[in-house]
Scaffold this motif. Structure first.
Motif, PDB file in Angstrom:
ATOM      1  N   VAL A 246       0.855  -1.194   0.000  1.00  0.00           N
ATOM      2  CA  VAL A 246       0.000   0.000   0.000  1.00  0.00           C
ATOM      3  C   VAL A 246       0.887   1.239   0.000  1.00  0.00           C
ATOM      4  CG1 VAL A 246      -1.948  -1.077   1.185  1.00  0.00           C
ATOM      5  CG2 VAL A 246      -0.181   0.038   2.526  1.00  0.00           C
ATOM      6  N   ARG A 247       0.395   2.253  -0.653  1.00  0.00           N
ATOM      7  CA  ARG A 247       1.073   3.548  -0.561  1.00  0.00           C
ATOM      8  C   ARG A 247       0.095   4.641  -0.967  1.00  0.00           C
ATOM      9  NH1 ARG A 247       4.074   1.088  -4.879  1.00  0.00           N
ATOM     10  NH2 ARG A 247       3.512   1.932  -6.932  1.00  0.00           N
ATOM     11  N   GLY A 248       0.416   5.869  -0.557  1.00  0.00           N
ATOM     12  CA  GLY A 248      -0.465   6.973  -0.913  1.00  0.00           C
ATOM     13  C   GLY A 248      -0.072   8.244  -0.186  1.00  0.00           C
ATOM     14  N   GLY A 249      -0.624   9.347  -0.661  1.00  0.00           N
ATOM     15  CA  GLY A 249      -0.399  10.629  -0.016  1.00  0.00           C
ATOM     16  C   GLY A 249       0.951  11.236  -0.340  1.00  0.00           C
ATOM     17  N   THR A 250       1.092  12.494   0.070  1.00  0.00           N
ATOM     18  CA  THR A 250       2.333  13.235  -0.182  1.00  0.00           C
ATOM     19  C   THR A 250       2.913  13.837   1.087  1.00  0.00           C
ATOM     20  OG1 THR A 250       1.000  15.197  -0.724  1.00  0.00           O
ATOM     21  CG2 THR A 250       1.735  13.785  -2.573  1.00  0.00           C
ATOM     22  N   ARG A 251       2.051  14.491   1.899  1.00  0.00           N
ATOM     23  CA  ARG A 251       2.504  15.121   3.138  1.00  0.00           C
ATOM     24  C   ARG A 251       1.420  14.967   4.201  1.00  0.00           C
ATOM     25  NH1 ARG A 251       6.852  18.546   2.492  1.00  0.00           N
ATOM     26  NH2 ARG A 251       7.479  18.971   0.335  1.00  0.00           N
ATOM     27  N   PRO A 252       1.814  15.010   5.464  1.00  0.00           N
ATOM     28  CA  PRO A 252       0.813  14.809   6.521  1.00  0.00           C
ATOM     29  C   PRO A 252      -0.248  15.905   6.588  1.00  0.00           C
ATOM     30  CG  PRO A 252       2.965  15.340   7.469  1.00  0.00           C
ATOM     31  CD  PRO A 252       3.184  15.087   6.024  1.00  0.00           C
ATOM     32  N   ASN A 253       0.044  17.103   6.060  1.00  0.00           N
ATOM     33  CA  ASN A 253      -0.935  18.183   6.134  1.00  0.00           C
ATOM     34  C   ASN A 253      -1.721  18.362   4.834  1.00  0.00           C
ATOM     35  OD1 ASN A 253       1.214  19.143   4.668  1.00  0.00           O
ATOM     36  ND2 ASN A 253       1.219  21.208   5.613  1.00  0.00           N
ATOM     37  N   VAL A 254      -1.680  17.346   3.951  1.00  0.00           N
ATOM     38  CA  VAL A 254      -2.430  17.377   2.695  1.00  0.00           C
ATOM     39  C   VAL A 254      -3.395  16.190   2.662  1.00  0.00           C
ATOM     40  CG1 VAL A 254      -2.301  17.305   0.172  1.00  0.00           C
ATOM     41  CG2 VAL A 254      -0.519  18.489   1.487  1.00  0.00           C
ATOM     42  N   THR A 255      -4.672  16.478   2.434  1.00  0.00           N
ATOM     43  CA  THR A 255      -5.611  15.377   2.225  1.00  0.00           C
ATOM     44  C   THR A 255      -5.149  14.594   0.998  1.00  0.00           C
ATOM     45  OG1 THR A 255      -7.438  16.713   3.088  1.00  0.00           O
ATOM     46  CG2 THR A 255      -8.024  14.777   1.772  1.00  0.00           C
ATOM     47  N   PRO A 256      -4.900  13.295   1.144  1.00  0.00           N
ATOM     48  CA  PRO A 256      -4.262  12.545   0.060  1.00  0.00           C
ATOM     49  C   PRO A 256      -5.150  12.399  -1.181  1.00  0.00           C
ATOM     50  CG  PRO A 256      -4.871  11.086   1.859  1.00  0.00           C
ATOM     51  CD  PRO A 256      -5.072  12.476   2.356  1.00  0.00           C
ATOM     52  N   GLU A 257      -4.575  12.772  -2.304  1.00  0.00           N
ATOM     53  CA  GLU A 257      -5.308  12.699  -3.572  1.00  0.00           C
ATOM     54  C   GLU A 257      -5.243  11.297  -4.170  1.00  0.00           C
ATOM     55  OE1 GLU A 257      -5.467  14.990  -7.918  1.00  0.00           O
ATOM     56  OE2 GLU A 257      -3.733  15.240  -6.594  1.00  0.00           O
ATOM     57  N   GLU A 258      -4.144  10.561  -3.924  1.00  0.00           N
ATOM     58  CA  GLU A 258      -3.982   9.257  -4.550  1.00  0.00           C
ATOM     59  C   GLU A 258      -3.573   8.210  -3.516  1.00  0.00           C
ATOM     60  OE1 GLU A 258      -1.144   9.724  -7.674  1.00  0.00           O
ATOM     61  OE2 GLU A 258      -2.553  10.687  -9.024  1.00  0.00           O
ATOM     62  N   ALA A 259      -3.999   6.987  -3.785  1.00  0.00           N
ATOM     63  CA  ALA A 259      -3.582   5.835  -2.977  1.00  0.00           C
ATOM     64  C   ALA A 259      -3.547   4.615  -3.886  1.00  0.00           C
ATOM     65  CB  ALA A 259      -4.528   5.615  -1.810  1.00  0.00           C
ATOM     66  N   TYR A 260      -2.785   3.633  -3.468  1.00  0.00           N
ATOM     67  CA  TYR A 260      -2.515   2.483  -4.350  1.00  0.00           C
ATOM     68  C   TYR A 260      -2.308   1.249  -3.496  1.00  0.00           C
ATOM     69  CZ  TYR A 260       0.387  -0.471  -7.435  1.00  0.00           C
ATOM     70  OH  TYR A 260       0.909  -1.496  -8.178  1.00  0.00           O
ATOM     71  N   ALA A 261      -2.704   0.092  -4.029  1.00  0.00           N
ATOM     72  CA  ALA A 261      -2.467  -1.172  -3.328  1.00  0.00           C
ATOM     73  C   ALA A 261      -2.229  -2.287  -4.337  1.00  0.00           C
ATOM     74  CB  ALA A 261      -3.653  -1.518  -2.433  1.00  0.00           C
ATOM     75  N   GLU A 262      -1.476  -3.299  -3.911  1.00  0.00           N
ATOM     76  CA  GLU A 262      -1.281  -4.510  -4.696  1.00  0.00           C
ATOM     77  C   GLU A 262      -1.837  -5.677  -3.903  1.00  0.00           C
ATOM     78  OE1 GLU A 262       2.738  -5.014  -6.096  1.00  0.00           O
ATOM     79  OE2 GLU A 262       2.948  -2.859  -6.461  1.00  0.00           O
ATOM     80  N   VAL A 263      -2.541  -6.561  -4.605  1.00  0.00           N
ATOM     81  CA  VAL A 263      -3.336  -7.600  -3.944  1.00  0.00           C
ATOM     82  C   VAL A 263      -2.992  -8.966  -4.528  1.00  0.00           C
ATOM     83  CG1 VAL A 263      -5.673  -8.372  -3.376  1.00  0.00           C
ATOM     84  CG2 VAL A 263      -5.192  -5.912  -3.656  1.00  0.00           C
ATOM     85  N   ASP A 264      -2.884  -9.960  -3.650  1.00  0.00           N
ATOM     86  CA  ASP A 264      -2.654 -11.347  -4.044  1.00  0.00           C
ATOM     87  C   ASP A 264      -3.893 -12.168  -3.701  1.00  0.00           C
ATOM     88  OD1 ASP A 264      -0.258 -13.600  -4.465  1.00  0.00           O
ATOM     89  OD2 ASP A 264      -1.788 -14.249  -3.037  1.00  0.00           O
ATOM     90  N   LEU A 265      -4.359 -12.965  -4.662  1.00  0.00           N
ATOM     91  CA  LEU A 265      -5.505 -13.849  -4.477  1.00  0.00           C
ATOM     92  C   LEU A 265      -5.065 -15.289  -4.707  1.00  0.00           C
ATOM     93  CD1 LEU A 265      -8.642 -14.516  -4.380  1.00  0.00           C
ATOM     94  CD2 LEU A 265      -8.608 -14.177  -6.870  1.00  0.00           C
ATOM     95  N   ARG A 266      -5.495 -16.218  -3.840  1.00  0.00           N
ATOM     96  CA  ARG A 266      -5.243 -17.647  -4.030  1.00  0.00           C
ATOM     97  C   ARG A 266      -6.581 -18.380  -3.936  1.00  0.00           C
ATOM     98  NH1 ARG A 266       0.710 -18.412  -4.263  1.00  0.00           N
ATOM     99  NH2 ARG A 266       1.284 -16.216  -4.238  1.00  0.00           N
TER     100      ARG A 266
END
Length: 385
Positions: A246-266
């Motif tokens: 998971v990752r996202g955001g730019t700075r702690p005082n900015v409402t994050p515009e983007e976020a991302y995740a990678e998922v594994d399914l079995r």
């Protein structure tokens, strides 16, 4: 479908299956480091493996690597290629980065030999080659032709070798996969299908202190998505969903515009695959002004135990008993190239060496497993028809 050639389990020479001789060969392969993302290193080992076949009755085809991966090698016996035969699947790439051999040098401690990729799966790849060499030293030829494919990208899901594996698998009568044995020497007759997905979330940025009402947090929405994904886990059915990156955001005082995740399914079955792939791709945003996009699919189909796969296992079990081994089969959650062939061709996996610690700093094979596992492959070559 299959029969034993009498009760003859004698080999061309018992010296062919001397553990030290086999281990010396494996060491040469292990000491050439082969991370998937370092194709020049993989190709160095491909060249060595090809050289091992030049004095044998075999043809050698080298398939040039693409998309940053190394070459693939396809070795075919000069006999039996006019009918469906035996396809052996091995991979030469490893997960360990360059230089890892300094941390995990080849060494022997008691019954264990250590080294990067020695268990997963250079040991298994080598004993399959060694068994073929022993076969070629006899006056007889196996009833079926043998094709041994060495690939360079299994550890990243086989993106550049999959089509070749599927093509050769459909032409074969049997598929033998030299992934390592499981749990003390068990053979693999089923594997879960593997799916990989990416989640892209876009919200609305704002100053988190002065104008929080203007923002729409992509990370908050990612939390909703993660809860939905984690809620899909069903251990009783054998379905697992893991949000691994998971990752996202730019700075702690900015409402994050983007976020991302990678998922594994079995998933254990094709029915489960259809259900859960649909659920993951169908994830929607719960927040106005925030979008959720999910991409991905299965990269390895489920390997379900088929009638032909079960018969192949029973044949191997009989051969193993002749060699003094009790062969037990197991279903595992990890994927392999056998997932690409099991749906249409009798496939037996986990035929490599026994050991432990795949992908770790203590990866090792058990030296005592080398002779019996190489002999089992030899007998499979001799008797499958």
């Amino acid at each position: 479908m299959m029969r034993l050639k009498g009760s003859d389990v004698s080999m061309a020479s018992s010296n062919w299956f001397d553990s030290q001789t086999i281990l010396d060969g494996i060491r040469r392969w292990v000491e050439i480091e082969t991370p998937t993302d370092t194709p020049e290193q993989v190709n160095k080992l491909v060249s060595l493996v090809a050289d091992h076949y030049r004095d044998l009755p075999a043809t050698i085809e080298r398939v040039a690597g693409v998309d940053g991966c190394g070459d693939h090698l396809v070795v075919r016996s000069t006999w039996g290629q006019d009918q469906p035969g035996i396809l052996v699947l091995s991979h030469l790439d490893t997960v360990h980065p360059m230089g890892f051999i300094e941390r995990l040098p080849f060494r022997i401690e008691g019954d264990s030999a250590f080294g990067p990729g020695i268990y997963d799966m250079k040991g298994g790849a080598y004993i399959a080659h060694h068994a073929f060499r022993a076969l070629c030293a006899t006056a007889d030829r196996s009833p079926l032709g043998i094709t041994h494919m060495f690939t360079s990208d299994e550890e990243i899901g086989s993106p550049t070798s999959r089509a070749l594996i599927e093509q050769e698998g459909r032409k074969a009568k049997y598929v033998l996969v030299t992934e390592p044995a499981r749990d003390g020497g068990k053979i693999v007759t089923g594997r879960k299908g593997v799916g990989r997905f990416e989640v892209f979330i876009r919200g609305v940025p704002a100053h988190a202190g002065t104008r929080p009402e203007d923002g729409r947090s992509a990370i908050r929405e990612l939390a909703n998505v993660i809860q939905a994904l984690e809620g899909m886990n069903d251990l009783k059915r054998g379905v697992t969903v893991n949000v691994g990156v998971v990752r996202g955001g730019t700075r702690p005082n900015v409402t994050p515009e983007e976020a991302y995740a990678e998922v594994d399914l079995r998933v254990p079955s094709f029915a489960d695959a259809e259900e859960f792939v649909g659920k993951i791709l169908g994830l929607k945003s719960k927040t106005d002004g925030v979008t959720v996009e999910v991409t991905g699919d299965l990269n390895r189909p489920p390997y379900e135990k088929s009638n032909s796969g079960a018969a192949l296992f029973e044949h191997a079990k009989t051969l193993a008993a002749e060699l003094g081994l009790e062969l037990i089969d197991v279903h595992t959650g990890g994927g392999s190239d056998g997932n690409f062939t099991a749906a249409h061709t009798g496939t037996l996996d986990g035929l490599g060496v026994d050991g432990k610690g795949a992908h770790t700093h203590y990866e090792q094979l058990y030296i005592s497993s080398l002779e019996p596992r190489a002999r089992l492959l030899y007998r499979l070559y001799q008797t499958l028809q």
